[in-house]
Design a protein around this motif. Structure first.
Motif, PDB file in Angstrom:
ATOM      1  N   THR A   1      65.667  41.956  23.719  1.00 56.61           N
ATOM      2  CA  THR A   1      64.669  42.007  24.788  1.00 56.61           C
ATOM      3  C   THR A   1      63.401  42.700  24.301  1.00 56.61           C
ATOM      4  O   THR A   1      63.454  43.644  23.509  1.00 56.61           O
ATOM      5  CB  THR A   1      65.201  42.752  26.026  1.00 56.61           C
ATOM      6  OG1 THR A   1      65.570  44.095  25.653  1.00 56.61           O
ATOM      7  CG2 THR A   1      66.412  42.051  26.590  1.00 56.61           C
ATOM      8  N   VAL A   2      62.272  42.192  24.790  1.00 55.54           N
ATOM      9  CA  VAL A   2      60.960  42.762  24.476  1.00 55.54           C
ATOM     10  C   VAL A   2      60.217  42.990  25.784  1.00 55.54           C
ATOM     11  O   VAL A   2      59.941  42.041  26.523  1.00 55.54           O
ATOM     12  CB  VAL A   2      60.136  41.815  23.569  1.00 55.54           C
ATOM     13  CG1 VAL A   2      58.763  42.435  23.282  1.00 55.54           C
ATOM     14  CG2 VAL A   2      60.873  41.525  22.273  1.00 55.54           C
ATOM     15  N   LYS A   3      59.926  44.254  26.084  1.00 54.35           N
ATOM     16  CA  LYS A   3      59.147  44.597  27.276  1.00 54.35           C
ATOM     17  C   LYS A   3      57.885  45.313  26.825  1.00 54.35           C
ATOM     18  O   LYS A   3      57.938  46.273  26.062  1.00 54.35           O
ATOM     19  CB  LYS A   3      59.953  45.500  28.218  1.00 54.35           C
ATOM     20  CG  LYS A   3      61.129  44.804  28.891  1.00 54.35           C
ATOM     21  CD  LYS A   3      61.867  45.759  29.821  1.00 54.35           C
ATOM     22  CE  LYS A   3      61.045  46.114  31.038  1.00 54.35           C
ATOM     23  NZ  LYS A   3      61.804  46.960  31.997  1.00 54.35           N
ATOM     24  N   ILE A   4      56.753  44.828  27.316  1.00 52.05           N
ATOM     25  CA  ILE A   4      55.457  45.399  26.984  1.00 52.05           C
ATOM     26  C   ILE A   4      54.735  45.749  28.276  1.00 52.05           C
ATOM     27  O   ILE A   4      54.622  44.900  29.166  1.00 52.05           O
ATOM     28  CB  ILE A   4      54.593  44.416  26.163  1.00 52.05           C
ATOM     29  CG1 ILE A   4      55.331  43.962  24.901  1.00 52.05           C
ATOM     30  CG2 ILE A   4      53.249  45.044  25.819  1.00 52.05           C
ATOM     31  CD1 ILE A   4      55.635  45.053  23.906  1.00 52.05           C
ATOM     32  N   ALA A   5      54.292  46.987  28.384  1.00 50.25           N
ATOM     33  CA  ALA A   5      53.591  47.450  29.595  1.00 50.25           C
ATOM     34  C   ALA A   5      54.412  47.154  30.848  1.00 50.25           C
ATOM     35  O   ALA A   5      53.871  46.787  31.893  1.00 50.25           O
ATOM     36  CB  ALA A   5      52.208  46.811  29.689  1.00 50.25           C
ATOM     37  N   GLY A   6      55.737  47.284  30.727  1.00 50.91           N
ATOM     38  CA  GLY A   6      56.620  47.105  31.865  1.00 50.91           C
ATOM     39  C   GLY A   6      57.002  45.677  32.174  1.00 50.91           C
ATOM     40  O   GLY A   6      57.792  45.426  33.080  1.00 50.91           O
ATOM     41  N   ALA A   7      56.472  44.716  31.420  1.00 46.15           N
ATOM     42  CA  ALA A   7      56.746  43.297  31.680  1.00 46.15           C
ATOM     43  C   ALA A   7      57.598  42.719  30.549  1.00 46.15           C
ATOM     44  O   ALA A   7      57.331  42.960  29.373  1.00 46.15           O
ATOM     45  CB  ALA A   7      55.447  42.516  31.803  1.00 46.15           C
ATOM     46  N   SER A   8      58.602  41.937  30.907  1.00 47.12           N
ATOM     47  CA  SER A   8      59.442  41.280  29.909  1.00 47.12           C
ATOM     48  C   SER A   8      58.723  40.057  29.355  1.00 47.12           C
ATOM     49  O   SER A   8      58.215  39.226  30.118  1.00 47.12           O
ATOM     50  CB  SER A   8      60.775  40.861  30.527  1.00 47.12           C
ATOM     51  OG  SER A   8      61.527  40.105  29.587  1.00 47.12           O
ATOM     52  N   LEU A   9      58.701  39.932  28.025  1.00 51.08           N
ATOM     53  CA  LEU A   9      58.069  38.764  27.406  1.00 51.08           C
ATOM     54  C   LEU A   9      59.052  37.627  27.176  1.00 51.08           C
ATOM     55  O   LEU A   9      58.641  36.512  26.873  1.00 51.08           O
ATOM     56  CB  LEU A   9      57.448  39.152  26.051  1.00 51.08           C
ATOM     57  CG  LEU A   9      56.431  40.293  26.029  1.00 51.08           C
ATOM     58  CD1 LEU A   9      55.744  40.350  24.666  1.00 51.08           C
ATOM     59  CD2 LEU A   9      55.413  40.162  27.144  1.00 51.08           C
ATOM     60  N   ASN A  10      60.332  37.899  27.337  1.00 54.64           N
ATOM     61  CA  ASN A  10      61.354  36.931  26.935  1.00 54.64           C
ATOM     62  C   ASN A  10      61.258  35.591  27.645  1.00 54.64           C
ATOM     63  O   ASN A  10      61.425  34.544  27.032  1.00 54.64           O
ATOM     64  CB  ASN A  10      62.754  37.525  27.150  1.00 54.64           C
ATOM     65  CG  ASN A  10      63.049  38.664  26.185  1.00 54.64           C
ATOM     66  OD1 ASN A  10      62.427  39.705  26.266  1.00 54.64           O
ATOM     67  ND2 ASN A  10      63.988  38.463  25.269  1.00 54.64           N
ATOM     68  N   GLY A  11      61.009  35.601  28.937  1.00 57.12           N
ATOM     69  CA  GLY A  11      61.042  34.353  29.684  1.00 57.12           C
ATOM     70  C   GLY A  11      59.693  33.697  29.890  1.00 57.12           C
ATOM     71  O   GLY A  11      59.604  32.686  30.600  1.00 57.12           O
ATOM     72  N   LEU A  12      58.637  34.218  29.289  1.00 53.94           N
ATOM     73  CA  LEU A  12      57.302  33.674  29.521  1.00 53.94           C
ATOM     74  C   LEU A  12      57.080  32.381  28.760  1.00 53.94           C
ATOM     75  O   LEU A  12      57.507  32.240  27.605  1.00 53.94           O
ATOM     76  CB  LEU A  12      56.232  34.689  29.109  1.00 53.94           C
ATOM     77  CG  LEU A  12      56.180  36.014  29.875  1.00 53.94           C
ATOM     78  CD1 LEU A  12      55.033  36.879  29.354  1.00 53.94           C
ATOM     79  CD2 LEU A  12      56.022  35.771  31.369  1.00 53.94           C
ATOM     80  N   SER A  13      56.391  31.438  29.376  1.00 50.01           N
ATOM     81  CA  SER A  13      55.971  30.219  28.678  1.00 50.01           C
ATOM     82  C   SER A  13      54.886  30.587  27.674  1.00 50.01           C
ATOM     83  O   SER A  13      54.327  31.690  27.705  1.00 50.01           O
ATOM     84  CB  SER A  13      55.418  29.206  29.673  1.00 50.01           C
ATOM     85  OG  SER A  13      54.196  29.688  30.229  1.00 50.01           O
ATOM     86  N   GLU A  14      54.557  29.650  26.783  1.00 50.25           N
ATOM     87  CA  GLU A  14      53.522  29.924  25.792  1.00 50.25           C
ATOM     88  C   GLU A  14      52.189  30.240  26.459  1.00 50.25           C
ATOM     89  O   GLU A  14      51.469  31.142  26.029  1.00 50.25           O
ATOM     90  CB  GLU A  14      53.368  28.735  24.841  1.00 50.25           C
ATOM     91  CG  GLU A  14      54.535  28.553  23.878  1.00 50.25           C
ATOM     92  CD  GLU A  14      54.732  29.765  22.970  1.00 50.25           C
ATOM     93  OE1 GLU A  14      53.740  30.405  22.588  1.00 50.25           O
ATOM     94  OE2 GLU A  14      55.891  30.065  22.633  1.00 50.25           O
ATOM     95  N   ASP A  15      51.847  29.499  27.513  1.00 50.60           N
ATOM     96  CA  ASP A  15      50.582  29.754  28.212  1.00 50.60           C
ATOM     97  C   ASP A  15      50.593  31.113  28.897  1.00 50.60           C
ATOM     98  O   ASP A  15      49.607  31.860  28.832  1.00 50.60           O
ATOM     99  CB  ASP A  15      50.314  28.653  29.245  1.00 50.60           C
ATOM    100  CG  ASP A  15      49.896  27.339  28.600  1.00 50.60           C
ATOM    101  OD1 ASP A  15      49.554  27.348  27.395  1.00 50.60           O
ATOM    102  OD2 ASP A  15      49.914  26.303  29.295  1.00 50.60           O
ATOM    103  N   ALA A  16      51.698  31.441  29.552  1.00 50.72           N
ATOM    104  CA  ALA A  16      51.797  32.731  30.231  1.00 50.72           C
ATOM    105  C   ALA A  16      51.771  33.876  29.226  1.00 50.72           C
ATOM    106  O   ALA A  16      51.158  34.923  29.467  1.00 50.72           O
ATOM    107  CB  ALA A  16      53.069  32.793  31.071  1.00 50.72           C
ATOM    108  N   LEU A  17      52.424  33.666  28.092  1.00 50.97           N
ATOM    109  CA  LEU A  17      52.433  34.687  27.048  1.00 50.97           C
ATOM    110  C   LEU A  17      51.029  34.900  26.502  1.00 50.97           C
ATOM    111  O   LEU A  17      50.604  36.041  26.274  1.00 50.97           O
ATOM    112  CB  LEU A  17      53.387  34.274  25.926  1.00 50.97           C
ATOM    113  CG  LEU A  17      53.576  35.266  24.785  1.00 50.97           C
ATOM    114  CD1 LEU A  17      54.089  36.597  25.297  1.00 50.97           C
ATOM    115  CD2 LEU A  17      54.532  34.697  23.744  1.00 50.97           C
ATOM    116  N   ALA A  18      50.292  33.832  26.300  1.00 53.57           N
ATOM    117  CA  ALA A  18      48.915  33.945  25.803  1.00 53.57           C
ATOM    118  C   ALA A  18      48.035  34.692  26.795  1.00 53.57           C
ATOM    119  O   ALA A  18      47.213  35.530  26.409  1.00 53.57           O
ATOM    120  CB  ALA A  18      48.348  32.557  25.514  1.00 53.57           C
TER     121      ALA A  18
END
Length: 231
Positions: free
Chosen positions: A65-82
């Motif tokens: 699991t990767v959480k940055i600034a309290g938000a999990s990056l694991n389930g984000l789409s490429e657009d949402a991650l960008a």
């Protein structure tokens, strides 16, 4: 109690294909407090830069699991991650990565324009002034010295006012005097904005300036100083 700025738990990542596939991060876990400065150190090939790319959202782990600034990056789409990366994470590379066909002003304005900021160019100009480049706004990267290019790259990283700044060997392509001035500037700007700073370095002097150093070896945290800021 504040959420950590960075929280990685049991992260595994392999890169390459087939027989060339290499297991780089091996169950790595790490927490970094908000506002902390952390130096990632260790031998070449230990996984430091790959770890930085994972926490910057530029590489996706195979598991963990990767959480940055309290938000999990694991389930984000490429657009949402960008979008998340653009709003929360500033990145400074060793090789600057400025777009050669754009002026310093245009390079710094890019992340602001992508975020839909209506005042992208005025904010970009203010950022370039803050790093001492007010007279170089219309210059292209090839017309700038290495130190000036890194200042422009730093301005670009900080323009969206990110909560986390990551830097991969930010002085690696600079001479000692120029590199020292870039480091002074980076730490001053980070302090003024209250951002979290995570940097990869082989320079013991630079690592010593951080609140804490984390030694990476063979894709794992080998040694970790106590947190300078309570989580």
């Amino acid at each position: 109690m504040l959420e950590p700025a960075v929280e990685l738990e049991n992260v595994h990542l392999s890169l390459g294909r087939g027989a060339a596939r290499v297991h780089i991060l091996k169950g790595l876990s790490l927490k970094i407090a908000r506002g902390e400065t952390v130096g990632l150190v260790g031998p070449s090939g230990s996984g430091k830069s790959t770890l930085l790319m994972v926490l910057a959202g530029l590489e996706r782990p195979d598991s963990g699991t990767v959480k940055i600034a309290g938000a999990s990056l694991n389930g984000l789409s490429e657009d949402a991650l960008a979008r998340f990366r653009g709003a929360n994470i500033g990145i400074v590379f060793q090789s600057f990565h400025l777009i050669p066909t754009m002026t310093a002003l245009e390079n710094v304005a890019i992340p602001l324009e992508l975020a839909g900021a209506g005042d992208a160019f005025s904010r970009a100009e203010a950022e370039l002034q803050s790093v001492g480049l007010k007279d170089r706004l219309r210059h292209y990267p090839a017309q700038l010295s290495g130190g000036e290019q890194q200042r422009a790259a730093l301005a670009r990283a900080l323009a969206p006012n990110p909560s986390i700044l990551v830097a991969d060997e930010p002085t690696g392509n600079l001479d000692a005097a120029t590199g020292a001035s870039i480091i002074e500037l980076m730490f001053a700007l980070r302090r003024d904005r209250g951002a979290t700073l995570v940097l990869v370095t082989h320079d013991p002097g630079l690592a010593a300036r951080c609140d804490r150093t984390v030694k990476i070896s063979s894709g794992r945290v080998e040694q970790e100083e106590p947190l300078a800021v309570p989580l």
